[in-house]
Design an enzyme around this catalytic site. Sequence first.
Site: not given
Length: 312
Positions: A48-49, A173, A216
């Site tokens: 996503s980042n 995650k 993460i």
Amino acid sequence: MSHVPPAGIYPPLVTYFNEDESIDYDSVLKHIHHVVKGGVAGLVLQGSNGEAVHLLHDERQELVKRVRQYLVEIGHPDLPIIVGCGAFSVRETLLHIEEAKNAGADYALVLAPAYWVPLMSPDGLKSFFGEVADASPLPILIYNYPDVTGGINISSETIIELGRKHKNIVGVKLTCGDVGKLNRIQCSFAPGEFAGFAGKSDFLLPALVIGTHGAIVGSANAWPFVHAKVSEYFRNGQIAEARELQTKLSHADDALMRIGAVGVKATMSHYFGCGTGRGRRPFGSASYLEYPENLRKPIDEMTVIEKELSGH
């Protein structure tokens, strides 16, 4: 490469862009040098980042290739690379995974397909992840992030069942922030059998307490040494020190996540000279000093600690 990713901290790296929105590979690699010095256990690309949804197939492959080549050049050829490979169909998800493998990835991180949310019942999720896992050339980690999947929140029961039935599913995650869920999952498997990862830095210490495999977390882009120090304090039984640093990290993480992926890049540019705060549209571009002081203050304080720990 081990079946289960090595335990530890993994930054989900941001993707830097030039003004014309082409990928700024030089800044990506400079950033990798920063986090590798911080002792991370591996790297996550195209999460996503990393603005995965803004990248084309050929860009994704080129990015993984360049990162793998760079890791070889700086003496870390075996550092694992986890690549985000989520898509709306089983077919395209598997295509992403195949391309990532060919480019040098070791693991695939897979979101629930969010376009057809009503189909993602527990049975629908088991079918999707099971079919992907059984055909995937890479071990996969389930990525549970309700904020980017239309509210789909995969239960611990579903994740445990998938992990037990499909040995190619090696971890999860949890960006949902549910420490109880993380505990239920991790404790359902033997040590080293399944990797449960915290998905936010604000519960790093609680995650370590319940025996999680690692984290993460977006904040490790900027503060890898801080994350390593919290982990070290915990391992050494220095709980008071770990709690004090975790409290500061929780405030800083909240601020950094509120300014988002573009804000992470703006922070890295301001403090560490990596790229600029340019996102790919519809994201805009930002300068760190444009953000309100109440958000910058905990980030500033955490960055001072990071630089002290890193010797800079």
